[in-house]
Enzyme design. Structure first.
Site, short mmCIF file in Angstrom:
data_model
loop_
_atom_site.label_atom_id
_atom_site.label_comp_id
_atom_site.label_asym_id
_atom_site.label_seq_id
_atom_site.Cartn_x
_atom_site.Cartn_y
_atom_site.Cartn_z
N ASP A 80 0.84 -1.20 0.00
CA ASP A 80 0.00 0.00 0.00
C ASP A 80 0.88 1.25 0.00
O ASP A 80 1.18 1.82 1.05
CB ASP A 80 -0.93 -0.02 1.22
CG ASP A 80 -1.99 1.06 1.15
OD1 ASP A 80 -1.92 1.91 0.24
OD2 ASP A 80 -2.89 1.07 2.00
N SER A 101 -0.61 4.55 1.54
CA SER A 101 -0.49 4.66 3.00
C SER A 101 0.93 4.99 3.41
O SER A 101 1.15 5.77 4.34
CB SER A 101 -0.95 3.35 3.67
OG SER A 101 -2.34 3.16 3.48
N TYR A 116 -11.80 4.72 3.33
CA TYR A 116 -11.93 6.15 3.08
C TYR A 116 -13.24 6.65 3.67
O TYR A 116 -14.19 5.90 3.88
CB TYR A 116 -11.92 6.44 1.57
CG TYR A 116 -10.61 6.13 0.91
CD1 TYR A 116 -9.55 7.02 0.96
CD2 TYR A 116 -10.43 4.94 0.22
CE1 TYR A 116 -8.34 6.73 0.34
CE2 TYR A 116 -9.23 4.64 -0.41
CZ TYR A 116 -8.19 5.55 -0.35
OH TYR A 116 -7.01 5.26 -0.95
#
Length: 523
Positions: free
Chosen positions: A130, A133, A231
């Site tokens: 990710d 992130s 989100y």
């Protein structure tokens, strides 16, 4: 196959997609590694360190794109770069597929396979890849550092001979990865940190980091963050109005505001209005991490730092990860390396582009002359928190009936246990000598009293292990007290020592437990 990394041509970009350490790991997967000369210089990685890691140095970008099978880079490729792709080559980078239709069409026409790092599904198995992130974590940390650099006071409060310095008050809007990183940095620097997020489930995370969660006096069912891919979801107009009213109330109190609110494929929501900026104290700082998408603050100017008429500094930089290029490159190169590990299950230096794999399929935007964006939802859905079940409140009569029923059940259980115990005692007494029964009865009573004493203590005052040792110590003390009046000096001495040592165990155990509990309390 050979994997290569070109030098980033985006203005001001200092990151690099391959580090010497990641190159060594890629070589273990069976790949040859190459890099354009000077590609890692801005991040602190010289060509010499790459040579030591067994990486081939290629002088020109054209030569690199031509000689490698896989290209790993950071920024979205330009048209010139995409034109260098050929059939069967793989590109791994940030790609912005939702706003880069022309790029996808060009990659499709070239027959190139493109993996967009920002499209990695947010599921547990893919956390190691990710990149969003990873970069958001750095951006949140750096935002606090930039705020401190532009703030004229300490973050932590101090009492000195020269006077008292109050702590700074920081408000973080949005408690995603960047927001949590900002919260952690702010609290570690000693500031009073407030945080707000539309997702109620993050309140515990915020409070566990030593910050105060800002609640709204407004009831609305918000979409669970797990159900929306991690989100925030779009809020109703009523919720937004309540949110803005709360921010306007906080504006005169806070010294630093860090906004991180973004919704995928949308312009950044405006959360900090011109009126709020005007209400802030001179010397206050706003760091807008959503500047690239229009900004959460009305007055944010992308890639610039401005000072308003009332002395508020607004920072709209979009290159926070690049300002910590060595750290960002290390994390991003690790994300790339994990992606390559999934693409190379046999560790034979050959890509196996498995479109049945949720992670690979989700991140792929073009494959074998087809555009595969947007991807289908992953088969393994994030598990959203179940809505809290409302327990109907009992009436006084129902409560009284429940208490009576519970008392009767407990009484019945105790009477049954006592009856069974008495029957067993009588059974033993029919065959055991009187001298044995005298000691056996003392032992049983000691066990019973010790159990009742320990059972009545609140569970928060001891651990299960401490409860057992205290029960054993209570039995020892009761037995010793029964023998303290013996005519034998040796028996009296042993009984006294038993009472002394068991007492140390009991009281010492409670002191240790109290100290352990104090570790989890905020002073």
């Amino acid at each position: 196959m050979k994997i290569g990394t070109p030098k980033e041509i985006f203005k001001g970009e200092a990151r690099v997609a391959m580090t010497p350490d990641s190159a060594r790991q890629l070589q273990k997967l069976g790949y040859d590694c190459a890099i354009e000369t000077g590609a890692g210089a801005a991040a602190g990685f010289s060509d010499a360190t790459y040579v030591d890691a067994g990486v081939e140095i290629i002088k020109t970008p054209a030569a690199l794109w031509k000689s490698v099978d896989i290209v790993a880079k950071v920024r979205q490729p330009t048209e010139v770069e995409l034109k260098r792709m050929t059939k069967g080559k793989t590109l791994i980078s940030f790609f912005n597929p939702a706003g880069n239709t022309e790029g996808m069409e060009l990659a499709k026409s070239k027959g190139a396979n493109v993996i967009a790092m920002e499209m990695v599904p947010r599921i547990s198995r893919a956390q190691k890849m990710d990149a969003l992130s990873s970069m958001a974590n750095i951006a949140g940390y750096r935002a606090v550092i930039e705020a401190g650099n532009n703030f004229g006071r300490f973050f932590t409060g101090q009492i000195t001979a020269a006077g008292k310095v109050p702590p700074a008050k920081v408000l973080v809007v949005g408690a995603g990865v960047a927001g949590l990183a900002a919260i952690g940095t702010s609290t570690s620097l000693g500031a009073i940190t407030l945080a707000f997020d539309v997702r109620p489930e993050v309140a515990e995370q915020v409070e566990s980091m030593g910050a105060e969660f800002v609640y709204l006096d407004f009831e609305e069912d918000q979409a669970d963050g797990a159900a929306t891919g991690g989100y925030a979801a779009v809020s109703s107009p009523e919720f937004r109005n309540a949110q803005l009213a709360k921010f306007l109330e906080l504006a005169p109190e806070v010294d630093i505001v860090i906004t991180t609110a973004l919704i995928p494929n949308r312009e950044a929501p405006e959360l900090w209005t011109e009126e709020m900026v005007a209400a802030m104290k001179p010397g206050s700082v706003i760091v807008d991490l959503a500047a690239e998408k229009g900004g959460n603050c009305k007055l944010t100017v992308m890639d610039e730092k401005i000072v308003t008429d009332n002395g508020v500094t607004i920072i709209g930089y979009t290159d926070f990860p690049s300002r910590m290029a060595a750290q960002s490159s290390t994390l991003y190169a690790t994300n790339i390396r994990h992606m390559m590990t999934d693409l190379t299950p046999e560790k034979d230096g050959q890509i196996n582009h498995d479109m049945e794999d949720d992670v690979i399929r989700g991140a792929t935007v073009t494959f074998e002359k087809e555009i595969t964006f947007p991807p289908p939802p992953p088969k393994i859905q994030a598990i959203a928190a179940k809505p809290k079940e409302t327990v109907p409140e009992l009436t006084p009569e129902e409560k009284r009936a429940a208490e009576v029923a519970a008392f009767k059940a407990a009484t019945k259980q105790q009477v049954t246990l006592l009856g069974v115990g008495a029957a067993l005692m009588l059974l033993v007494g029919t065959v055991a000598p009187p001298s044995f029964m005298q000691h056996f009865i003392v032992f049983v009573l000691a066990c019973f009293v010790g159990f009742q004493v320990i059972w009545g203590v609140a569970h928060s005052l001891h651990t299960p292990l401490m409860a057992v040792t205290n029960a054993i110590s209570s039995i020892i003390i009761l037995g010793a007290l029964m023998q303290i009046g013996s005519s034998s000096f040796l028996v009296i001495l042993l009984a006294s020592l038993s009472i002394f040592m068991a007492g140390i165990n009991i009281f010492g155990g409670f002191l240790v437990t109290r100290r352990m509990l104090a570790m989890f309390q905020k002073s």
